[in-house]
Scaffold this active site. Structure first.
Site, short mmCIF file in Angstrom:
data_model
loop_
_atom_site.label_atom_id
_atom_site.label_comp_id
_atom_site.label_asym_id
_atom_site.label_seq_id
_atom_site.Cartn_x
_atom_site.Cartn_y
_atom_site.Cartn_z
N GLY A 135 -1.10 7.69 1.44
CA GLY A 135 -1.15 7.83 2.89
C GLY A 135 0.13 7.44 3.62
N GLY A 152 0.84 -1.21 0.00
CA GLY A 152 0.00 0.00 0.00
C GLY A 152 0.86 1.25 0.00
CG ASN A 196 -1.14 3.46 -3.91
OD1 ASN A 196 -1.09 2.41 -3.28
ND2 ASN A 196 -2.25 4.10 -4.14
CE1 TYR A 249 -9.25 -0.71 9.37
CE2 TYR A 249 -9.55 0.10 11.60
CZ TYR A 249 -8.78 0.02 10.46
OH TYR A 249 -7.56 0.66 10.41
N1 LIG Z 1 -5.37 6.67 8.77
C1 LIG Z 1 -5.56 6.33 10.05
O1 LIG Z 1 -6.04 7.12 10.87
C2 LIG Z 1 -5.20 4.94 10.51
C3 LIG Z 1 -5.41 4.62 11.86
C4 LIG Z 1 -5.08 3.35 12.29
C5 LIG Z 1 -4.54 2.43 11.41
N2 LIG Z 1 -4.35 2.77 10.10
C6 LIG Z 1 -3.79 1.76 9.19
O2 LIG Z 1 -2.74 2.32 8.43
C7 LIG Z 1 -2.59 1.58 7.22
C8 LIG Z 1 -2.40 2.54 6.05
O3 LIG Z 1 -3.64 3.20 5.82
P1 LIG Z 1 -3.76 4.73 5.41
O4 LIG Z 1 -4.39 5.42 6.55
O5 LIG Z 1 -2.47 5.24 4.89
O6 LIG Z 1 -4.88 4.64 4.26
P2 LIG Z 1 -4.81 4.80 2.67
O7 LIG Z 1 -4.31 6.13 2.29
O8 LIG Z 1 -6.16 4.40 2.19
O9 LIG Z 1 -3.74 3.71 2.26
C9 LIG Z 1 -4.06 2.35 2.25
C10 LIG Z 1 -3.19 1.67 1.23
O10 LIG Z 1 -3.58 0.28 1.17
C11 LIG Z 1 -3.80 -0.05 -0.20
N3 LIG Z 1 -4.74 -1.15 -0.38
C12 LIG Z 1 -6.02 -1.24 0.04
N4 LIG Z 1 -6.58 -2.39 -0.41
C13 LIG Z 1 -5.62 -3.03 -1.13
C14 LIG Z 1 -5.58 -4.23 -1.86
N5 LIG Z 1 -6.65 -5.00 -1.97
N6 LIG Z 1 -4.43 -4.57 -2.49
C15 LIG Z 1 -3.34 -3.78 -2.42
N7 LIG Z 1 -3.31 -2.61 -1.75
C16 LIG Z 1 -4.44 -2.24 -1.12
C17 LIG Z 1 -4.37 1.22 -0.80
O11 LIG Z 1 -4.31 1.15 -2.22
P3 LIG Z 1 -5.31 2.06 -3.12
O12 LIG Z 1 -4.78 3.44 -3.04
O13 LIG Z 1 -5.20 1.44 -4.48
O14 LIG Z 1 -6.67 1.93 -2.51
C18 LIG Z 1 -3.42 2.24 -0.18
O15 LIG Z 1 -2.19 2.24 -0.88
C19 LIG Z 1 -3.80 0.68 7.11
O16 LIG Z 1 -3.45 -0.65 7.46
C20 LIG Z 1 -4.76 1.25 8.14
O17 LIG Z 1 -5.65 0.29 8.64
C21 LIG Z 1 -4.67 4.01 9.63
#
Ligand SMILES: NC(=O)c1ccc[n+]([C@@H]2O[C@H](COP(=O)([O-])OP(=O)(O)OC[C@H]3O[C@@H](n4cnc5c(N)ncnc54)[C@H](OP(=O)(O)O)[C@@H]3O)[C@@H](O)[C@H]2O)c1
Length: 277
Positions: A14, A10, A12, A165
């Site tokens: 965040g 992931g 690309n 989730y």
């Molecule tokens: N943001 C928060 O507040 C928060 C809090 C707690 C935990 N987290 C965790 O942090 C991690 C990163 O999330 P983020 O917040 O940076 O969100 P994000 O910007 O949505 O990034 C998530 C990444 O995962 C990729 N992804 C999702 N489904 C996928 C699949 N089927 N195959 C391959 N890649 C996939 C997305 O690709 P696409 O761009 O193509 O969708 C994106 O690159 C996650 O595990 C999330 O649960 C985040």
């Protein structure tokens, strides 16, 4: 981190993108696992130009498909002999019930089964590359969940996002702790983290109000990536395994996440569901 080979899933968007950039700036070899060629290529270009590091590779894989995970692993192993850091960062918050191509509830499929399968298939190369590290990006949301082994796919209950989730992230924590016990003494460490509340695309399916709130009050992805980068690279955590971190500090995770009987049971089930030999 000079020439250390690091996979970031992931990468690309965040937190994953900010983590990839941080490691590229440290001169690591960064392998971005992304599902979209278009957004993956744009992010790869940005990371190369911002870091000045050309060793930033892009390999495609949709983690909701076990077949694609197996294909990714074989492609990776054809290109690279070693793996020093695996960051299981990719995650989803699927607010409506939907199934992966393999027939699993999407949050459970991407947030737990995918890193379970990917990590297991990469263990040989991680063991060959010691000292090596697995960094699992979990969530404080795991605290909102209870394991229900009779309904792991949330088929029998209403699809409440934070519960579904949360279950996927609790399963990911149980897996991480079990893996750290299995790998104890091998030179491969496994740690998990909560990145805090970060303004990313994760809440894309949330209401306009929820997204607006995130924009105003959540931290930026660079701040959100700090603990991932710390666990991947800092000498301070060399040899430390089986721990949970928030803001680069060890914290206790939920009581249920330490349940070893649950962890063993979940491992067996996950191995069957992913057809892991
Ligand atoms: N943001 C928060 O507040 C928060 C809090 C707690 C935990 N987290 C965790 O942090 C991690 C990163 O999330 P983020 O917040 O940076 O969100 P994000 O910007 O949505 O990034 C998530 C990444 O995962 C990729 N992804 C999702 N489904 C996928 C699949 N089927 N195959 C391959 N890649 C996939 C997305 O690709 P696409 O761009 O193509 O969708 C994106 O690159 C996650 O595990 C999330 O649960 C985040």
């Amino acid at each position: 981190m000079e020439d250390k080979i690091c996979i970031i899933t992931g990468a690309n968007s965040g937190i994953g993108k900010a983590t990839a950039l941080g490691l590229a700036k440290m001169n690591a070899v960064v392998v971005m696992l992304c599902r979209s060629k278009d957004t993956g290529k744009i992010a790869q270009k940005e990371i190369i130009s911002e870091s000045g590091n050309k060793k930033v590779d892009l390999l495609l894989c949709d983690l909701s498909s076990h077949e694609q995970i197996r294909k990714f692993v074989s492609e990776f192993k054809q290109k690279y002999q070693n793996l020093h850091v695996l960051i299981n960062n990719a995650g989803v918050m699927a607010s409506k019930r939907k199934l992966s191509v393999d027939g699993f509830e999407m949050n459970f499929a991407v947030n737990h089964l995918a890193p379970f399968l990917l990590t297991n298939l990469l263990l040989d190369v991680l063991k060959k590359s010691t000292p090596s590290r697995i960094v699992n990006v979990s969530s404080g949301g795991h605290r909102m969940a209870k394991m229900d082994f009779d309904d792991l796919q949330s088929e029998n209950k209403k699809h409440r996002l934070m519960r579904v989730y949360g279950v996927s992230k609790l399963a990911f924590m149980l897996f991480s702790y079990e893996l750290s016990r299995i790998l104890d003494g091998t030179g491969v460490t496994v740690n998990t983290l909560h990145p805090g509340l970060v303004n990313t695309n994760l809440g894309r399916e949330m209401s306009k109000f929820g997204r607006g709130f995130g924009k105003l009050f959540f931290k930026n992805p660079e701040k959100g990536a700090e603990t991932s980068i710390y666990l991947a690279s800092s000498p301070e955590v060399e040899g430390i395994t089986g721990k949970y971190y928030i803001k680069k500090e060890q914290k206790e995770s939920s009581k249920e996440s330490y349940n070893e009987e649950y962890a063993r049971r979940l491992w067996e089930i996950s191995a069957t569901l992913t057809k892991l030999e």
